[in-house]
Design an enzyme around this catalytic site. Structure first.
Site, PDB file in Angstrom:
ATOM      1  N   TYR A 109      77.547 -34.060  -7.218  1.00  0.00           N
ATOM      2  CA  TYR A 109      77.984 -32.668  -7.127  1.00  0.00           C
ATOM      3  C   TYR A 109      78.540 -32.159  -8.453  1.00  0.00           C
ATOM      4  CZ  TYR A 109      80.901 -28.659  -6.706  1.00  0.00           C
ATOM      5  OH  TYR A 109      81.454 -27.435  -6.958  1.00  0.00           O
ATOM      6  N   GLU A 146      86.231 -28.306 -12.041  1.00  0.00           N
ATOM      7  CA  GLU A 146      85.460 -28.964 -10.986  1.00  0.00           C
ATOM      8  C   GLU A 146      86.094 -30.282 -10.559  1.00  0.00           C
ATOM      9  OE1 GLU A 146      83.167 -27.885  -9.151  1.00  0.00           O
ATOM     10  OE2 GLU A 146      82.779 -25.999 -10.184  1.00  0.00           O
ATOM     11  N   ASP A 181      78.560 -27.759  -2.530  1.00  0.00           N
ATOM     12  CA  ASP A 181      79.932 -28.093  -2.140  1.00  0.00           C
ATOM     13  C   ASP A 181      80.122 -27.724  -0.676  1.00  0.00           C
ATOM     14  OD1 ASP A 181      80.142 -25.333  -2.090  1.00  0.00           O
ATOM     15  OD2 ASP A 181      81.912 -25.234  -3.379  1.00  0.00           O
TER      16      ASP A 181
END
Length: 357
Positions: free
Chosen positions: A129, A46, A147
């Site tokens: 996020y 990520e 996203d």
């Protein structure tokens, strides 16, 4: 949507059949058999995927997980080794935060990542996020993951007219409503895959979409209008200079390391002038780091998030070692030197202009 299974059921059924195979992902079939995602691999992927494509990340992820297979190994790595391995991936503050986070988890959390989005946000480099993505994918917390792909899917599903970034609050609310209490991680990844493979920015393949029946944008024939975006402002232009010194006897290139903080912090470079997003760097021979027979070798340009930079490139072949030297990198080893893309462009421009030895 009368008579249809719930949105999440339709999407997860599609994901079970069509999930992308990614090196950091546990497939839905394996997940159903009880295989748990590795939080370290989820976190690493990520961070790498922030503002970077899946295609670009795959090779970097392979290198990192081979060299540093767990968070403890990464925490014990030398800064310059990690920054060198990151070179070319861009947004280098991510690499510095990666090390800071690995060391925090290893030294103060017994090598274990927190299991909630709220707790994950306390770690270096982890924002809204990333915390939601890790909590959802690694620990199945039903945290709303948003996203770029999910923004596009959601704004089309609900025809959200507010432009980005102002629309993100409404998008997050909608995603929270859609996220199921079970299989939250698979749901988040299914939304990502839907945006990446079907609900694409141009020419979405709505005929194959498992949730097209409820999509307002499709009903109105306005799929490509979403998400709404404000017109981009023109980026300012900046200038600077790079001075590439080549050693006469073997052609090695003189490099140094940039300061740990600031743009391209901790990365290798040839000697350069000061430059930032606020002030133009000096150019020309008056800015040379030491006396030599400097010859202009062209220019290179590079786009950063908030400005575009042009560097004048100067080359000198030198006999004596300069007083304020860094280290000499053989030309054949430049790929291992950890040069960021901009500095690699400068060195390549200099070498292209160098006379053959």
């Amino acid at each position: 949507m009368t008579g249809l299974p719930p949105f999440s059921d339709r999407l997860l059924g599609w994901y079970d059949r069509h999930a992308r195979s990614l090196p950091w992902r546990v497939s839905p079939g394996d997940r159903a058999q009880g295989v748990r995602p590795d939080p370290y691999r989820v976190w690493l992927s990520e961070v790498m995927l922030q503002q970077t494509t899946v295609a670009a990340v795959k090779s970097y992820f392979a290198v990192f997980t081979q060299r540093w297979p767990d968070v403890q190994a990464l925490a014990n790595a030398a800064d310059e080794d990690v920054m060198g391995a990151w070179a070319g991936l861009g947004y280098y503050a991510r690499a510095r935060n990666l090390l800071a986070c690995a060391r925090e988890v290893t030294r103060h959390r017994n090598g274990r990542f927190p299991e909630t989005a709220d707790a994950l946000r306390d770690l270096p480099g982890i924002g809204d996020y990333t915390s939601a993505a890790i909590a959802s994918i690694a620990f199945d917390e039903p945290a709303p993951v948003v996203d770029g792909n999910i923004e596009r899917v959601t704004t089309r599903l609900y025809a959200i007219e507010t432009p980005l970034p102002a629309a993100r609050k409404a998008i997050r609310v909608r995603v929270a409503e859609m996220t199921p209490k079970s299989r939250a991680g698979d749901f988040a990844q299914a939304m990502m895959d839907l945006g990446a493979t079907i609900c694409t920015p141009r020419s979405p393949t709505c005929i194959l979409c498992p949730v097209s029946e409820g999509c307002v944008a499709r009903q109105e024939g306005r799929q490509e209008e979403f998400p709404k975006k404000l017109a981009k402002k023109a980026k300012p232009s900046r200038r600077g200079a790079a001075f590439v010194a080549r050693r006469a006897r073997d052609g090695a290139i003189l490099l140094r390391r940039r300061p740990a903080s600031g743009m391209l912090g901790g990365m290798a470079e040839p000697f350069t002038t000061d430059w930032s997003s606020k002030t133009d760097g000096a150019t020309g021979l008056d800015a040379a780091p030491f006396a030599a027979d400097w010859r202009r070798a062209g220019e290179v340009t590079h786009g950063f998030t908030h400005f575009d930079l042009t560097l004048e490139v100067w080359l000198a072949t030198i006999q004596a070692e300069p007083t304020d030297a860094g280290w000499w990198a053989p030309v054949g080893d430049l790929n291992a030197a950890g040069l960021p893309t901009l500095m690699r462009k400068a060195v390549e421009a200099a070498l292209a202009a160098a006379p053959s030895r």
